[in-house]
Design a protein around this motif. Structure first.
Motif, PDB file in Angstrom:
ATOM      1  N   HIS A  77      -7.705  -6.951   8.024  1.00  0.00           N
ATOM      2  CA  HIS A  77      -7.000  -7.616   6.712  1.00  0.00           C
ATOM      3  C   HIS A  77      -7.208  -6.439   5.810  1.00  0.00           C
ATOM      4  CE1 HIS A  77      -6.324 -10.871   4.039  1.00  0.00           C
ATOM      5  NE2 HIS A  77      -7.296 -10.075   3.048  1.00  0.00           N
ATOM      6  N   SER A  78      -8.012  -5.475   5.693  1.00  0.00           N
ATOM      7  CA  SER A  78      -7.882  -4.410   4.623  1.00  0.00           C
ATOM      8  C   SER A  78      -7.159  -3.211   5.136  1.00  0.00           C
ATOM      9  CB  SER A  78      -9.322  -3.687   4.271  1.00  0.00           C
ATOM     10  OG  SER A  78     -10.122  -4.885   3.945  1.00  0.00           O
ATOM     11  N   VAL A  79      -6.979  -2.866   6.649  1.00  0.00           N
ATOM     12  CA  VAL A  79      -6.324  -1.547   6.808  1.00  0.00           C
ATOM     13  C   VAL A  79      -5.062  -1.892   7.662  1.00  0.00           C
ATOM     14  CG1 VAL A  79      -6.759   0.514   8.348  1.00  0.00           C
ATOM     15  CG2 VAL A  79      -8.734  -0.710   6.971  1.00  0.00           C
ATOM     16  N   GLY A  80      -4.980  -2.619   8.378  1.00  0.00           N
ATOM     17  CA  GLY A  80      -4.057  -2.756   9.540  1.00  0.00           C
ATOM     18  C   GLY A  80      -2.825  -3.873   9.092  1.00  0.00           C
ATOM     19  N   ARG A  81      -2.727  -4.301   7.758  1.00  0.00           N
ATOM     20  CA  ARG A  81      -1.884  -5.248   7.380  1.00  0.00           C
ATOM     21  C   ARG A  81      -0.507  -4.564   7.791  1.00  0.00           C
ATOM     22  NH1 ARG A  81      -4.494  -7.804   2.310  1.00  0.00           N
ATOM     23  NH2 ARG A  81      -5.219  -5.691   2.121  1.00  0.00           N
ATOM     24  N   PRO A  82       0.397  -5.137   8.102  1.00  0.00           N
ATOM     25  CA  PRO A  82       1.863  -4.485   8.321  1.00  0.00           C
ATOM     26  C   PRO A  82       2.490  -4.198   6.782  1.00  0.00           C
ATOM     27  CG  PRO A  82       1.796  -6.798   8.736  1.00  0.00           C
ATOM     28  CD  PRO A  82       0.747  -6.616   8.604  1.00  0.00           C
ATOM     29  N   GLY A  83       3.109  -3.243   6.575  1.00  0.00           N
ATOM     30  CA  GLY A  83       3.766  -3.034   5.307  1.00  0.00           C
ATOM     31  C   GLY A  83       4.363  -1.568   5.231  1.00  0.00           C
ATOM     32  N   PRO A  84       5.186  -1.376   4.226  1.00  0.00           N
ATOM     33  CA  PRO A  84       5.713  -0.273   4.217  1.00  0.00           C
ATOM     34  C   PRO A  84       4.738   0.979   4.075  1.00  0.00           C
ATOM     35  CG  PRO A  84       6.158  -1.131   2.120  1.00  0.00           C
ATOM     36  CD  PRO A  84       5.410  -2.277   3.392  1.00  0.00           C
ATOM     37  N   PRO A  85       5.089   2.174   4.305  1.00  0.00           N
ATOM     38  CA  PRO A  85       4.319   3.568   4.100  1.00  0.00           C
ATOM     39  C   PRO A  85       4.006   3.238   2.480  1.00  0.00           C
ATOM     40  CG  PRO A  85       6.094   4.244   5.676  1.00  0.00           C
ATOM     41  CD  PRO A  85       6.494   2.765   4.895  1.00  0.00           C
ATOM     42  N   PRO A  86       2.575   3.853   2.211  1.00  0.00           N
ATOM     43  CA  PRO A  86       2.627   3.813   0.709  1.00  0.00           C
ATOM     44  C   PRO A  86       3.166   5.088  -0.113  1.00  0.00           C
ATOM     45  CG  PRO A  86       0.579   4.157   1.879  1.00  0.00           C
ATOM     46  CD  PRO A  86       1.609   3.931   2.753  1.00  0.00           C
ATOM     47  N   SER A  87       3.644   4.882  -1.303  1.00  0.00           N
ATOM     48  CA  SER A  87       4.160   6.179  -1.984  1.00  0.00           C
ATOM     49  C   SER A  87       2.743   7.023  -2.507  1.00  0.00           C
ATOM     50  CB  SER A  87       4.940   5.734  -2.992  1.00  0.00           C
ATOM     51  OG  SER A  87       5.337   6.466  -3.964  1.00  0.00           O
ATOM     52  N   LEU A  88       3.125   8.087  -2.672  1.00  0.00           N
ATOM     53  CA  LEU A  88       1.906   8.971  -3.238  1.00  0.00           C
ATOM     54  C   LEU A  88       1.794   8.599  -4.835  1.00  0.00           C
ATOM     55  CD1 LEU A  88       1.901  12.198  -1.330  1.00  0.00           C
ATOM     56  CD2 LEU A  88       0.579  10.244  -0.997  1.00  0.00           C
ATOM     57  N   ASP A  89       2.986   8.247  -5.309  1.00  0.00           N
ATOM     58  CA  ASP A  89       3.204   7.804  -6.869  1.00  0.00           C
ATOM     59  C   ASP A  89       2.880   6.478  -6.937  1.00  0.00           C
ATOM     60  OD1 ASP A  89       4.034  10.644  -7.318  1.00  0.00           O
ATOM     61  OD2 ASP A  89       6.205  10.137  -6.704  1.00  0.00           O
ATOM     62  N   LEU A  90       1.666   6.246  -7.198  1.00  0.00           N
ATOM     63  CA  LEU A  90       1.087   4.799  -7.429  1.00  0.00           C
ATOM     64  C   LEU A  90       1.261   4.459  -9.004  1.00  0.00           C
ATOM     65  CD1 LEU A  90      -2.335   5.164  -5.139  1.00  0.00           C
ATOM     66  CD2 LEU A  90      -0.153   3.836  -4.740  1.00  0.00           C
ATOM     67  N   LYS A  91       1.763   2.986  -9.082  1.00  0.00           N
ATOM     68  CA  LYS A  91       1.474   2.576 -10.434  1.00  0.00           C
ATOM     69  C   LYS A  91       0.160   2.579 -10.841  1.00  0.00           C
ATOM     70  CE  LYS A  91       5.797  -0.248  -9.305  1.00  0.00           C
ATOM     71  NZ  LYS A  91       6.547  -1.433  -9.095  1.00  0.00           N
ATOM     72  N   PRO A  92       0.079   2.584 -12.505  1.00  0.00           N
ATOM     73  CA  PRO A  92      -1.268   2.521 -13.135  1.00  0.00           C
ATOM     74  C   PRO A  92      -1.794   1.096 -12.642  1.00  0.00           C
ATOM     75  CG  PRO A  92       0.741   3.270 -14.590  1.00  0.00           C
ATOM     76  CD  PRO A  92       1.330   2.898 -13.306  1.00  0.00           C
ATOM     77  N   SER A  93      -1.214  -0.002 -12.471  1.00  0.00           N
ATOM     78  CA  SER A  93      -1.659  -1.331 -12.100  1.00  0.00           C
ATOM     79  C   SER A  93      -2.477  -0.973 -10.780  1.00  0.00           C
ATOM     80  CB  SER A  93      -0.546  -2.382 -12.112  1.00  0.00           C
ATOM     81  OG  SER A  93       0.521  -1.898 -10.762  1.00  0.00           O
ATOM     82  N   ALA A  94      -2.030  -0.169  -9.917  1.00  0.00           N
ATOM     83  CA  ALA A  94      -2.908   0.006  -8.745  1.00  0.00           C
ATOM     84  C   ALA A  94      -4.316   0.328  -9.086  1.00  0.00           C
ATOM     85  CB  ALA A  94      -2.436   0.932  -7.891  1.00  0.00           C
ATOM     86  N   PHE A  95      -4.726   0.970 -10.110  1.00  0.00           N
ATOM     87  CA  PHE A  95      -5.845   1.713 -10.454  1.00  0.00           C
ATOM     88  C   PHE A  95      -6.833   0.825 -11.303  1.00  0.00           C
ATOM     89  CE2 PHE A  95      -3.330   5.171  -9.618  1.00  0.00           C
ATOM     90  CZ  PHE A  95      -4.073   5.910  -8.760  1.00  0.00           C
TER      91      PHE A  95
END
Length: 442
Positions: A77-95
């Motif tokens: 649920h935390s690690v393996g959920r499908p989705g596009p590769p994450p971008s290294l440039d994260l939005k401030p909301s991610a933090f």
């Protein structure tokens, strides 16, 4: 008191067991060698993937047994959920500290979770996008990560809780440590997460602890918060000596008699009887990186951190005169090239700052009161070693508790000798000490 500690240990372990899967048939199955990896009907992929809850996957998870815990469920649920590769440039909301998700895992299953044989529990992910990107930065393969954390072998508890009250567990493959956390520590990490992320992204050789995930399990009304981090001493080499170095002197001597000190004993500043000698280019990079890391910690108002050092002495012997596992002293009369040990090509490929580093240590002797002489006088007695080191315990801020500790102890002891000092002073003292304990190998 003993009952209270034991009861807490049981409570903590039950919470973590809800996060792991100990049944072999849950993680059984072969992984392909490619990017996409099949795990019991669930695919871990950098791109889109089919629904995880295939009949085969549910059957395998459902067969875990009444004692079964459901790490595979929550880790997928935390690690393996499908989705596009994450971008290294994260939005401030991610933090944002509010960026956390509770998921309920009822025994009968739900639209998003499969059925299982454990009691109902809740699972929380903190800043999941950030930690997913950190795992990518640290080159952690999602499937390998799942197998390490969720494997059929039990976690190993490293020791009873110390002053921090935290419990530590080690995965069976030695790659990862799981540490229970206080709510205050979680708040500190979330507060500094943006700065931490930018730092480890900018400096590949950073020595600060690598964090891979921050989670919480709520079971029977009790919350267990824990973090997954890298194990600095995961290596094919046996660690013969380990040191926890702060640069302070008060209480910085092991309380074990010399006859009881072994490879599992963590020694402290006043136990140190070596100078660590690194090759010139590594020593220069070491100084630069320690400065960078300490600047980050000082900026984030962090103190009480340590440099954890592990030594593997090459050509082991059982000479009682030398440290357990140390070789006979080497001759220092050869050329610089002659003094560099020869290792297999694959070993050289795995060498980086603080990991698998060929070096030498020189024995020292304190000729004065050890309280006044943190680093002893060099004796000219050298040993070839493989070194491991990193900065640990980076989540203690200079809060009101530490300020009161500083005020109280300063009345009784030399203020410069105690660990609880202002982050700026702590950083300066730490670096002064570390740059004396480490030196260029000439």
């Amino acid at each position: 008191m003993a009952f209270t500690e034991e009861a807490r240990r049981v409570e903590v372990y039950q919470g973590i067991r809800c996060w792991r899967q100990t049944k072999k048939n849950v993680v059984d199955g072969r992984l392909d060698a490619g990017i996409d990896k099949d795990l019991g009907g669930m695919r871990l992929s950098d791109g889109a993937a089919p629904s995880p809850w295939t009949a085969g996957a549910v059957d395998r998870i459902g067969s875990a047994g009444t004692d079964g815990t459901i790490t595979l469920l929550v880790t997928w649920h935390s690690v393996g959920r499908p989705g596009p590769p994450p971008s290294l440039d994260l939005k401030p909301s991610a933090f944002d500290p509010k960026e956390k998700y509770w998921t309920k895992f009822p025994p009968e299953g739900s639209k998003y979770t499969p059925p299982h044989n454990s009691c109902e529990f809740k699972w929380k992910d903190y800043c999941p996008k950030v930690f997913r990107t950190l795992r990518m930065l640290f080159k952690v393969d999602p499937a390998d990560y799942m197998l390490s954390i969720c494997g059929n072998d039990a976690l190993r508890e490293l020791s009873s809780p110390g002053k921090s009250g935290s419990f530590f567990y080690l995965t069976n493959d030695d790659r990862y440590m799981i540490k229970t956390m206080k709510k205050a520590e979680v708040k500190v990490l979330l507060r500094m997460l943006n700065a931490y992320y930018n730092h480890v992204r900018a400096f590949e050789n950073t020595l600060v602890t690598k964090y891979f995930g921050l989670h919480c399990v709520k079971l029977n009304g009790q919350k267990v918060r824990f973090i997954i981090m890298g194990n600095l001493f995961c290596s094919e080499y046996t660690i013969h000596r380990r040191y926890d170095l702060k640069g302070s002197t008060f209480g910085r001597l092991t309380d074990k008699p010399e006859t009881e000190i072994d490879a599992n004993t963590t020694l402290k500043d006043l136990d140190l009887n070596f100078i660590f000698r690194l090759q010139k280019t590594w020593f220069q990079e070491f100084r630069r990186q320690v400065d960078r890391d300490c600047e980050l910690l000082e900026q984030e108002r962090i103190m009480d951190y340590s440099l954890l050092v592990g030594l593997h002495f090459t050509e082991s012997s059982h000479d009682d005169v030398t440290p357990s596992g140390a070789q006979t002293p080497v001759d220092n009369g050869g050329s610089e090239t002659d003094s560099i040990p020869v290792y297999p090509e694959q070993t050289w490929a795995s060498i980086r700052l603080g990991i698998n580093m060929p070096a030498r240590v020189e024995r020292t002797e304190r000729k004065e009161d050890p309280e006044q002489q943190l680093v002893g006088e060099p004796t000219g007695e050298y040993y070839d070693v493989i070194m491991f080191f990193g900065i640990i315990d980076i989540l203690q801020d200079y809060d009101i508790t530490k300020k009161l500790e500083h005020a109280y102890k300063s009345i009784q002891y030399d203020p410069n000798s105690i660990s609880a000092v202002d982050p700026k002073q702590y950083s300066r003292r730490f670096r002064d000490y570390i740059f004396k304990a480490f030196a260029e190998d000439t």
